[in-house]
Design an enzyme around this catalytic site. Sequence first.
Site, PDB file in Angstrom:
ATOM      1  N   GLY A  22       0.860  -1.190   0.000  1.00 20.55           N
ATOM      2  CA  GLY A  22       0.000   0.000   0.000  1.00 20.55           C
ATOM      3  C   GLY A  22       0.889   1.229   0.000  1.00 20.55           C
ATOM      4  CB  SER A  23       2.035   3.515   2.727  1.00 22.31           C
ATOM      5  OG  SER A  23       0.824   4.182   2.988  1.00 22.31           O
ATOM      6  CD  GLU A  64      -4.200   9.078  -7.946  1.00 15.52           C
ATOM      7  OE1 GLU A  64      -3.352   9.928  -8.266  1.00 15.52           O
ATOM      8  OE2 GLU A  64      -5.192   8.795  -8.638  1.00 15.52           O
ATOM      9  CB  THR A  73      -1.904   7.978   3.396  1.00 19.53           C
ATOM     10  OG1 THR A  73      -0.488   7.902   3.653  1.00 19.53           O
ATOM     11  CG2 THR A  73      -2.448   6.584   3.145  1.00 19.53           C
TER      12      THR A  73
HETATM   13  N1  CAA Z   1       9.112  10.942  -9.127  1.00 29.06           N
HETATM   14  C1  CAA Z   1      10.116  10.284  -9.749  1.00 29.06           C
HETATM   15  N2  CAA Z   1      10.894   9.360  -9.138  1.00 29.06           N
HETATM   16  C2  CAA Z   1      10.644   9.127  -7.830  1.00 29.06           C
HETATM   17  C3  CAA Z   1       9.639   9.793  -7.115  1.00 29.06           C
HETATM   18  C4  CAA Z   1       8.830  10.727  -7.818  1.00 29.06           C
HETATM   19  N3  CAA Z   1       7.824  11.377  -7.214  1.00 29.06           N
HETATM   20  N4  CAA Z   1       9.632   9.330  -5.847  1.00 29.06           N
HETATM   21  C5  CAA Z   1      10.623   8.431  -5.748  1.00 29.06           C
HETATM   22  N5  CAA Z   1      11.229   8.297  -6.949  1.00 29.06           N
HETATM   23  C6  CAA Z   1      12.375   7.444  -7.284  1.00 29.06           C
HETATM   24  C7  CAA Z   1      13.576   7.777  -6.417  1.00 29.06           C
HETATM   25  O1  CAA Z   1      14.345   8.827  -6.989  1.00 29.06           O
HETATM   26  C8  CAA Z   1      14.343   6.479  -6.373  1.00 29.06           C
HETATM   27  O2  CAA Z   1      15.089   6.297  -7.547  1.00 29.06           O
HETATM   28  P1  CAA Z   1      16.725   6.358  -7.501  1.00 29.06           P
HETATM   29  O3  CAA Z   1      17.117   5.281  -6.534  1.00 29.06           O
HETATM   30  O4  CAA Z   1      17.139   6.115  -8.891  1.00 29.06           O
HETATM   31  O5  CAA Z   1      17.061   7.728  -6.994  1.00 29.06           O
HETATM   32  C9  CAA Z   1      13.238   5.417  -6.425  1.00 29.06           C
HETATM   33  O6  CAA Z   1      12.068   6.077  -6.988  1.00 29.06           O
HETATM   34  C10 CAA Z   1      12.911   4.889  -5.061  1.00 29.06           C
HETATM   35  O7  CAA Z   1      12.491   5.992  -4.269  1.00 29.06           O
HETATM   36  P2  CAA Z   1      12.453   5.941  -2.680  1.00 29.06           P
HETATM   37  O8  CAA Z   1      13.759   5.449  -2.137  1.00 29.06           O
HETATM   38  O9  CAA Z   1      11.977   7.283  -2.216  1.00 29.06           O
HETATM   39  O10 CAA Z   1      11.349   4.822  -2.416  1.00 29.06           O
HETATM   40  P3  CAA Z   1      10.602   4.394  -1.103  1.00 29.06           P
HETATM   41  O11 CAA Z   1      10.469   2.932  -1.100  1.00 29.06           O
HETATM   42  O12 CAA Z   1      11.231   5.080   0.085  1.00 29.06           O
HETATM   43  O13 CAA Z   1       9.099   4.941  -1.346  1.00 29.06           O
HETATM   44  C11 CAA Z   1       7.269   6.467  -1.246  1.00 29.06           C
HETATM   45  C12 CAA Z   1       8.759   6.220  -1.553  1.00 29.06           C
HETATM   46  C13 CAA Z   1       7.133   7.967  -1.472  1.00 29.06           C
HETATM   47  C14 CAA Z   1       6.885   6.108   0.171  1.00 29.06           C
HETATM   48  C15 CAA Z   1       6.417   5.658  -2.254  1.00 29.06           C
HETATM   49  O14 CAA Z   1       6.437   4.273  -1.955  1.00 29.06           O
HETATM   50  C16 CAA Z   1       4.984   6.141  -2.306  1.00 29.06           C
HETATM   51  O15 CAA Z   1       4.669   7.144  -2.952  1.00 29.06           O
HETATM   52  N6  CAA Z   1       4.050   5.388  -1.632  1.00 29.06           N
HETATM   53  C17 CAA Z   1       2.614   5.661  -1.782  1.00 29.06           C
HETATM   54  C18 CAA Z   1       2.077   4.806  -2.899  1.00 29.06           C
HETATM   55  C19 CAA Z   1       0.812   5.356  -3.485  1.00 29.06           C
HETATM   56  O16 CAA Z   1       0.653   6.571  -3.671  1.00 29.06           O
HETATM   57  N7  CAA Z   1      -0.066   4.461  -3.884  1.00 29.06           N
HETATM   58  C20 CAA Z   1      -1.287   4.818  -4.543  1.00 29.06           C
HETATM   59  C21 CAA Z   1      -1.633   3.770  -5.560  1.00 29.06           C
HETATM   60  S1  CAA Z   1      -2.706   4.253  -6.860  1.00 29.06           S
HETATM   61  C22 CAA Z   1      -4.238   4.412  -6.173  1.00 29.06           C
HETATM   62  O17 CAA Z   1      -4.381   5.051  -5.192  1.00 29.06           O
HETATM   63  C23 CAA Z   1      -5.367   3.728  -6.786  1.00 29.06           C
HETATM   64  C24 CAA Z   1      -6.160   4.459  -7.744  1.00 29.06           C
HETATM   65  O18 CAA Z   1      -6.500   3.895  -8.755  1.00 29.06           O
HETATM   66  C25 CAA Z   1      -6.659   5.860  -7.517  1.00 29.06           C
END
Ligand code: CAA
Length: 380
Positions: A131-132, A363, A365
Amino acid sequence: MEFEPSKDQQMLRDMVRQFVEKEAKPTAALRDDEAIWPTELVKKMGELGLLGVAVKEEYGGSGLDYISYAIVVEELSRVDASLGVIASVNNSLVCYGLERFGSEDQKRELLTSLASGRTLGAFSLSEPGAGSDAAAQKTTAVRDGDHYVINGVKNWVTNGDHADTIILMALTDPSKGVKGITAFLVDTHEPGCSIVKVENKLGIRSAHSCQMAYDNFRVPLWRRLGEEGQGFKIAMTILSAGRIGIAAQALGIAQGAYEAALGYAKIREQFGKPIHEFQAVGFTLADMATRIKAARLLTYEAAWRKNSGLDYVKDASMAKVFASETAMWVATKAIQIHGSNGYSKEYPVERFFREAKITEIYEGTSEIQRLVISREITRD
Ligand code: CAA
């Protein structure tokens, strides 16, 4: 600096408002109650160009800017947030992703029909255990000649049971963590992909959210989006744009709830005068209007940044967290102003209240938005 909408943006707002007032409002409560998918309204949104607002015309879109896109989602959601999310997912999670990362062949083959509303799209990242922590993917995609074979379960797929194309993330190399995730353009009409359940939700019930299973599902090579291992970055980039859409959805819900409360406060009399003349109600309305204005400025500014080619990751998260918490606050106060009537399904504010909640969750939390913002503002 420019704060006025352009003439075209104002005309677009008027057009969408007329459409939803006439064609969506009369059935919004019933469709929500009975979780009825809005088949005809989705078709009409496609015909009006609302499903590919910011996609170039050569790929079947309306060729407008991202503020126009935010205005569309806002106006749809002011009346029916289910329509808002159906449009938002197709516009930003699918069309934007394809336009940004797709090959010319993929755009010609898939984007033109998605942007014009001839087909519908969905986005599949979440899983039962992801999820998150979106990187905790379990769905696998194993290369088999000129195909990949996909196995796994995906959750919370908005539009899932009506989608023709899904942008789906799966692990092509589990040993590489986030760098082992790849994005695919799944054709849902192929065998091996099934709907496990349509969730029975608190709100936005007319927009269906599904759990979907993939059982030895074969995807041809040409349907891989980007390179192997780029899937997580693609998903995150798409979600940053999507968060502007959800901010706009929250803004529309807040606006709808505010207008309902304002209208009610003017006609409802207690102790011999309209209730808005009591300071407790008048000041609440003032705070509602102020917070909504702030949410609108944040949302449009994030959209403007995206349009201008500026970085907008932080700004999209700020807009989403503020607009969604505004929607929840405004809808709660709107019920309070309605008193017992606000608790009844005869008035629209209980639906706005139920709709508002999801904007603080999907998208990303509010907690994830704050994580993104805090990382961005403390980076060097
Ligand atoms: N844009 C581009 N690249 C990004 C980015 C962004 N916003 N955020 C992270 N990245 C990249 C990072 O640069 C990194 O790449 P590099 O190693 O090459 O630098 C890679 O992605 C990994 O990033 P993190 O180390 O930051 O990853 P993390 O595991 O710590 O996770 C998080 C980051 C922000 C917590 C992410 O997991 C997240 O956004 N979680 C929430 C998920 C979400 O929004 N889900 C919704 C699903 S869709 C939905 O809701 C259903 C629907 O149909 C409406």
